[in-house]
Motif scaffolding. Sequence first.
Motif, short mmCIF file in Angstrom:
data_model
loop_
_atom_site.label_atom_id
_atom_site.label_comp_id
_atom_site.label_asym_id
_atom_site.label_seq_id
_atom_site.Cartn_x
_atom_site.Cartn_y
_atom_site.Cartn_z
N ARG A 41 0.82 -1.21 0.00
CA ARG A 41 0.00 0.00 0.00
C ARG A 41 0.85 1.26 0.00
NH1 ARG A 41 -4.31 -1.70 4.70
NH2 ARG A 41 -4.88 -3.68 3.76
N ARG A 42 0.32 2.29 -0.67
CA ARG A 42 1.00 3.59 -0.72
C ARG A 42 0.00 4.69 -0.46
NH1 ARG A 42 4.76 3.31 -6.03
NH2 ARG A 42 5.43 1.18 -5.73
N GLN A 43 0.49 5.76 0.16
CA GLN A 43 -0.34 6.94 0.35
C GLN A 43 0.54 8.15 0.17
OE1 GLN A 43 -3.76 7.19 0.81
NE2 GLN A 43 -3.21 9.27 0.34
N GLY A 44 0.28 8.93 -0.86
CA GLY A 44 1.04 10.14 -1.12
C GLY A 44 0.50 11.30 -0.30
N MET A 45 1.39 12.06 0.27
CA MET A 45 1.05 13.26 1.03
C MET A 45 1.94 14.38 0.50
SD MET A 45 -1.31 12.03 2.79
CE MET A 45 -1.82 13.26 3.94
N PRO A 46 1.61 15.65 0.83
CA PRO A 46 2.42 16.74 0.29
C PRO A 46 3.88 16.70 0.71
CG PRO A 46 0.35 17.57 1.18
CD PRO A 46 0.42 16.13 1.53
N GLY A 47 4.19 16.20 1.89
CA GLY A 47 5.57 16.22 2.38
C GLY A 47 6.35 14.95 2.15
N PHE A 48 5.68 13.84 1.90
CA PHE A 48 6.36 12.55 1.76
C PHE A 48 5.40 11.54 1.15
CE2 PHE A 48 4.48 12.94 5.92
CZ PHE A 48 3.70 11.81 6.01
N ARG A 86 16.23 13.47 8.77
CA ARG A 86 16.07 13.82 10.20
C ARG A 86 14.64 14.18 10.51
NH1 ARG A 86 20.86 16.70 9.54
NH2 ARG A 86 19.72 18.67 9.51
N ARG A 87 14.02 14.96 9.64
CA ARG A 87 12.63 15.37 9.85
C ARG A 87 11.69 14.16 9.78
NH1 ARG A 87 11.27 20.89 8.96
NH2 ARG A 87 9.43 20.25 7.82
N LEU A 88 11.92 13.26 8.81
CA LEU A 88 11.09 12.07 8.70
C LEU A 88 11.26 11.17 9.92
CD1 LEU A 88 11.56 11.15 4.92
CD2 LEU A 88 9.54 12.16 6.01
N ARG A 89 12.49 11.02 10.39
CA ARG A 89 12.72 10.20 11.59
C ARG A 89 11.99 10.76 12.79
NH1 ARG A 89 18.15 9.29 9.65
NH2 ARG A 89 18.85 11.17 10.72
N GLU A 90 11.99 12.08 12.93
CA GLU A 90 11.36 12.69 14.10
C GLU A 90 9.84 12.56 14.05
OE1 GLU A 90 10.96 14.49 17.76
OE2 GLU A 90 12.66 13.52 16.79
N ILE A 91 9.22 12.76 12.89
CA ILE A 91 7.76 12.60 12.86
C ILE A 91 7.39 11.14 13.08
CG2 ILE A 91 7.30 14.66 11.48
CD1 ILE A 91 6.74 12.79 9.11
N ALA A 92 8.19 10.21 12.57
CA ALA A 92 7.92 8.78 12.80
C ALA A 92 8.06 8.45 14.28
CB ALA A 92 8.86 7.92 11.97
N ARG A 93 9.06 9.01 14.94
CA ARG A 93 9.26 8.75 16.36
C ARG A 93 8.09 9.27 17.20
NH1 ARG A 93 10.58 11.13 20.90
NH2 ARG A 93 10.71 13.17 19.95
N ARG A 111 10.17 13.75 -0.46
CA ARG A 111 9.80 14.37 -1.74
C ARG A 111 10.68 15.59 -2.00
NH1 ARG A 111 4.14 13.61 -3.98
NH2 ARG A 111 3.54 11.66 -3.01
N PRO A 112 11.12 15.75 -3.25
CA PRO A 112 11.97 16.90 -3.57
C PRO A 112 11.25 18.22 -3.31
CG PRO A 112 12.00 15.30 -5.35
CD PRO A 112 10.94 14.86 -4.38
N GLY A 113 11.93 19.11 -2.65
CA GLY A 113 11.39 20.45 -2.41
C GLY A 113 10.35 20.56 -1.33
N ALA A 114 9.87 19.44 -0.79
CA ALA A 114 8.79 19.51 0.19
C ALA A 114 9.18 18.98 1.56
CB ALA A 114 7.59 18.74 -0.33
N THR A 115 9.89 17.88 1.61
CA THR A 115 10.19 17.23 2.89
C THR A 115 11.04 18.13 3.78
OG1 THR A 115 10.07 15.08 1.83
CG2 THR A 115 11.11 15.17 3.98
N MET A 123 3.47 18.27 8.58
CA MET A 123 3.98 16.93 8.26
C MET A 123 3.50 15.90 9.27
SD MET A 123 7.78 17.51 6.71
CE MET A 123 8.09 15.77 6.66
N ARG A 124 3.42 16.29 10.53
CA ARG A 124 2.90 15.37 11.55
C ARG A 124 1.44 15.03 11.25
NH1 ARG A 124 3.39 17.44 17.23
NH2 ARG A 124 2.71 15.32 17.66
N GLY A 125 0.67 16.05 10.91
CA GLY A 125 -0.73 15.83 10.54
C GLY A 125 -0.86 14.97 9.30
#
Length: 139
Positions: A41-48, A86-93, A111-115, A123-125
């Motif tokens: 499964r995949r779910q695209g969001m604006p940041g990732f 780093r940002r992805l790791r923190e929201i996952a944590r 994602r380029p330019g967004a993450t 991004m948390r939301g």
Amino acid sequence: MTPPEAPVQGQVGRGTDTPPAVSVCTILRKRSDFLRAAQARRQGMPGFLLQARKRATDEADPAAIRVGFTCSRKLGPAVARNRAKRRLREIARQILPTHGRPGWDYVLVGRPGATATRDFAAMRGDLVCALGRIHGDAK
């Protein structure tokens, strides 16, 4: 000269009163785990992009939440890729221990330019929303 003593379990560094967060997620390291998550499964969001799959019961540690992170060279130089990870790791944590499900593998793809530039609260939301859609809890 004697080395400084290591902090005793429970003491917190940097002068804060909050204890360090304990992560209940394990990190995906094998390429085969990433490839299996990419086929699910995949779910695209604006940041990732969130990829998720339910593991089979005979796979390792069926009760654990496992998470992996991918940031390709499309995101830019190493500095930009590292910041995005780093940002992805923190929201996952912060989000996966409460909204993730045991027995699932999650891969967060930058994602380029967004993450690296998207608002952190947004991004948390996004992750909470993506997990809800993946698991069928869509609003």
